[in-house]
Write a protein that holds these residues in place. Structure first.
Motif, mmCIF file in Angstrom:
data_model
loop_
_atom_site.group_PDB
_atom_site.id
_atom_site.type_symbol
_atom_site.label_atom_id
_atom_site.label_comp_id
_atom_site.label_asym_id
_atom_site.label_seq_id
_atom_site.Cartn_x
_atom_site.Cartn_y
_atom_site.Cartn_z
ATOM 1 N N MET A 200 0.830 -1.207 0.000
ATOM 2 C CA MET A 200 0.000 0.000 0.000
ATOM 3 C C MET A 200 0.864 1.257 0.000
ATOM 4 O O MET A 200 0.600 2.213 -0.714
ATOM 5 N N TYR A 224 -7.827 -1.643 -2.329
ATOM 6 C CA TYR A 224 -8.338 -1.652 -0.967
ATOM 7 C C TYR A 224 -9.856 -1.445 -0.936
ATOM 8 O O TYR A 224 -10.569 -2.120 -0.199
ATOM 9 N N PHE B 315 4.228 10.533 3.026
ATOM 10 C CA PHE B 315 2.816 10.230 3.235
ATOM 11 C C PHE B 315 2.596 8.783 2.831
ATOM 12 O O PHE B 315 2.909 8.389 1.717
ATOM 13 N N GLU B 316 2.100 7.985 3.762
ATOM 14 C CA GLU B 316 1.852 6.579 3.462
ATOM 15 C C GLU B 316 0.382 6.274 3.666
ATOM 16 O O GLU B 316 -0.137 6.384 4.772
ATOM 17 N N ASN B 317 -0.264 5.863 2.583
ATOM 18 C CA ASN B 317 -1.650 5.444 2.682
ATOM 19 C C ASN B 317 -1.653 3.933 2.904
ATOM 20 O O ASN B 317 -1.260 3.174 2.037
ATOM 21 N N LEU B 318 -2.050 3.505 4.100
ATOM 22 C CA LEU B 318 -2.006 2.077 4.412
ATOM 23 C C LEU B 318 -3.399 1.466 4.386
ATOM 24 O O LEU B 318 -3.620 0.396 4.932
ATOM 25 N N GLY B 319 -4.347 2.157 3.790
ATOM 26 C CA GLY B 319 -5.693 1.607 3.720
ATOM 27 C C GLY B 319 -6.447 1.830 5.005
ATOM 28 O O GLY B 319 -7.324 2.677 5.080
ATOM 29 N N ARG B 322 -3.567 6.270 7.741
ATOM 30 C CA ARG B 322 -2.565 6.961 6.958
ATOM 31 C C ARG B 322 -1.470 7.470 7.885
ATOM 32 O O ARG B 322 -1.761 7.899 9.000
#
Lengths: 383, 372
Positions: A200, A224, B315-319, B322
């Motif tokens: 992700m 997702y 910026f990390e979008n981890l589902g 964030r």
């Protein structure tokens, strides 16, 4: 940097089909993640691109040029593995210089020096150059291995689970660091992982691989929010998505959803596109998919909430997960740390229906979800 | 069933190296712990911190250099392991390969000469608790890692030990099997209510399983408390950074006094954070210390926020959530948000910090500086 295309690649090892008709089109300068469970065929794909393995069928193209018959050394790819394979007797500088000093590249020392300075600055390891590998932490060693691959400015940079054997904390920290430097790579990169957070976070696009086949390709958001089937839905997200079997019924111009376990009927909130899709599919037996952050809980009875019992309450770091049980149906939901929750006590659960997605109960294939059009826009959906 | 009391426990391994006159440092130093009857205690620390040594001394597998261990009211220092009434489950399952699962579970009772009918009754009582009732006729080679560990734990508890000792029982298992097994262990202990000591290096396991956690570093107990206590009220920098993922942000700071309040300031950064009033008695202009705040307690302010404007570095979008990283000098300050906005590197956000969630640590010793 190059555009990498795989067309209908098949690879067999004896009776085992490792890759079964893989087609991928990876754009120039893209950071592409191959994500899937162990044994899916991810590493075999990398090996076919690098030229370490020959596909039985299909073609590998770099910038439109067929590479099948070009040997590995002349494909100008760089590969980083889980094992760093640094030369223990050489300093970091000499390790990084080693590919450029090899017979194949034979660059002069001034060029090498300039290139190493450039890459080491970008990788934030310029202070490590005079050290020996034994004087580095595991995270630093992996950074050196990546730096060594990048000094060559390869056409494509291949990474096979480079963070897999670091412990959880270091892996997370390294992932964030990698995220920060990857924008400067200026190289087409293909990254193999089985960790959904890495997929992700890092991927411009993700290719989900399972049993030697491409299951879905898209941005992290696309996969997702609109997973193409239940397998992908379960792969993305920790704690796992809730899948609730039940029946759809058309009623008063809208739809109701009746849970299989317990028989509770919900009137689904209106969504014109979703209901049109239901009409079109004539859907009845479905699995409702709902992410754990889209369930609400209460420890006192609330209007409209489902009565369940607590199966477990566990911390997952900065937050916790409550697993509630109602008959054979388990429901996972997010809660803060440090609640006083007893196993088997009552808990009341509400489903935020307007966040749900629907899968065919038989084929497990994605049908539709709430706010699909908006989500497609956010997720840069490609049909 | 009984509690466990450890008093002033020391362990020093013999120095078998060349320098006979130099003694090894203590592997365990002056350890004091009390587990009440039925409590689940985790010994948590990095590898080599002395947690397994402590467990092995409790089991009687390792000699005690100094100090006392009581199980219930009984001093067990000189008791043989078999007389300590303990159950053991280690990382390695160590099952007897030629015996079926049933016989593996029954082995200890058979060795003790318990009669057949009683053994059968107890095996059939324990097996469903560990969900291995349909495995009883299988041979160990046919089992998956998770199943083996379940049998292993069933074998440890069938003797109805007064104390159950487990050493990293989940570390062989991967991702999902591990999580499922963790839940099962928790439910099992809740069911049999056995006093349990559980060794792990994984803070998540300790946080989710234990009633109380003993955090150990370099043989010394750092803090002993409930998961909520060690998370919200760490005694020092080590505990603060060890517990929680992503770890607590800990930054070196110089306090600057303004007209009616103090500010945290940072080298090579424009970030300013107002020092919560409760610290006014312990800080002064020019005071240097470290300030810690968890990523969940750093917030993005709205348009009218008075927070410091800062540039997004990552910026990390981890589902599910964030994560945003911001450079404060050389350190990357992490924050976690459920906010749906997609930021990108270079965006400016207003940074706010939950003042009541900040902790101060001494620059040199790492000890917590508490408000007075």
């Amino acid at each position: 940097m190059a555009r990498i295309q795989l067309e209908n690649i098949t690879k067999k090892f004896g009776k085992v089909t490792a890759l079964d008709g893989i087609s991928l089109d990876i754009k120039e300068n893209e950071f592409f993640v191959l994500f899937g469970p162990a044994g899916a065929g991810k590493t075999t794909i990398l090996n076919c691109i690098a030229g370490i393995q020959m596909p039985d069928e299909g073609v590998v193209k770099f910038d439109g040029e067929i590479m099948n018959l070009v040997d590995a050394a002349h494909r100008d790819t760089a590969m980083v593995f889980e094992n760093y394979a640094l030369y223990p007797q050489m300093t970091v500088y000499d390790n990084m210089a080693s590919p450029l000093r090899s017979k194949l590249y034979k660059r002069d020392e001034a060029y090498i020096k300039q290139k190493i300075e450039e890459v080491s600055k970008m990788m934030k390891m310029d202070h490590l150059l005079q050290r020996l590998p034994s004087q580095l932490s595991n995270g630093q060693k992996q950074r050196v291995a990546m730096g060594r691959a990048l000094v060559r400015s390869p056409r494509v940079f291949l990474m096979d689970e480079p963070l897999a054997h670091l412990d959880a904390k270091l892996r997370n920290a390294m992932r964030t660091e990698l995220k920060e430097i990857q924008v400067n790579f200026g190289t087409t990169s293909i990254y193999v992982t089985h960790d959904f957070m890495e997929a992700m976070s890092l991927g411009d696009r993700i290719g989900i691989i399972n049993k030697g086949k491409v299951v879905q390709i898209g941005t992290g958001d696309a996969i997702y929010y609109m997973p193409c089937n239940e397998f992908v839905a379960q792969l993305m997200g920790d704690p796992e998505i809730n899948l609730i079997p039940g029946r759809l019924e058309k009623k008063d111009g809208g739809y109701t959803f009746t849970m299989q376990e317990g028989g509770r009927t919900y009137v689904l909130p209106k969504d014109k596109d979703l209901f049109a899709k239901f009409d079109q599919l004539g859907a009845s037996a479905v699995d409702m998919g709902l992410r754990p952050q889209n369930l609400k809980y209460s420890f006192t009875p609330q209007e409209g909430y489902l009565k369940c019992t607590v199966y477990s309450y566990e911390s997952i770091g900065n937050k916790s997960v409550i697993v509630a049980e109602m008959g054979g149906q388990q429901l996972r939901m997010i809660a803060p740390n440090g609640l006083h929750v007893k196993i088997d006590q009552d808990v009341y659960v509400d489903l935020m229906l307007d966040h749900s997605m629907f899968f065919d109960a038989g084929t497990k294939v994605y049908q539709s979800r709430y706010n699909e059009a908006e989500i497609k826009a956010v997720a840069k959906w490609e049909d | 069933m009984a509690g466990l009391t450890i008093k002033n426990l020391y362990k020093r391994y013999d120095n078998s190296g060349k320098k006979k006159n130099v003694q090894n440092d203590y592997a365990v130093k002056d350890l004091n712990l009390v587990a009440e009857q039925g409590e689940f205690i985790a010994l948590l620390g990095p590898s080599g911190c002395g947690k397994t040594t402590t467990l092995r001394m409790t089991a009687g597998l390792e000699e005690i250099t100094k100090g006392e261990i009581y199980i219930g009211d009984v001093l067990v220092n000189n008791l043989h392991p078999k007389d300590r009434h303990i159950g053991l489950a280690f990382e390695d399952y160590a099952m007897y390969p030629p015996l079926t699962v049933y016989d593996n579970i029954a082995f200890n009772l058979k060795a003790k000469g318990v009669d057949k009918a009683e053994i059968d009754r107890r095996v059939r009582e324990i097996a469903p608790l560990m969900q291995c009732d349909d495995l009883l006729d299988k041979m160990p080679v046919k089992l998956s890692g998770g199943q083996k560990q379940r049998v292993n734990i069933a074998r440890a508890i069938i003797r109805r030990p007064e104390l159950l000792l487990m050493d990293e029982p989940l570390s062989h298992l991967d991702g999902k099997a591990r999580q499922a097994m963790r839940t099962e262990i928790k439910r099992l202990i809740n069911e049999i209510k056995c006093t349990t000591v559980y060794v792990t290096h994984d803070q998540l396991e300790a946080m989710s399983l234990a009633d109380k956690i003993a955090i150990i570093d370099l043989g010394v107990l750092q803090q002993f408390g409930t998961p909520a206590e060690v998370y919200d009220d760490p005694v020092n920098e080590f505990v603060a950074s060890f517990i929680g993922e992503p770890p607590m942000n800990i930054l070196e700071t110089t306090i600057v006094g303004e007209s009616d309040h103090f500010l945290f300031t940072f080298e090579n950064s424009n970030l300013r954070i107002v020092v919560p009033e409760r610290y006014n008695n312990v800080v002064s202009n020019g005071f240097k210390c470290k300030v810690g705040v968890r990523p969940m307690d750093v917030l993005i302010g709205g348009a009218d926020s008075k927070g410091s404007p800062e540039k997004v570095a990552t910026f990390e979008n981890l589902g599910d959530e964030r994560r945003i990283g911001i450079h404060v000098g050389e350190t990357l300050l992490m924050l976690i948000t459920d906010d749906e906005t997609r930021y990108k590197a270079g965006d400016i956000i207003k940074l706010e910090v939950r003042g009541e969630k900040t902790h101060l640590f001494d620059l040199k010793t790492g000890e917590r500086i508490r408000e007075r």
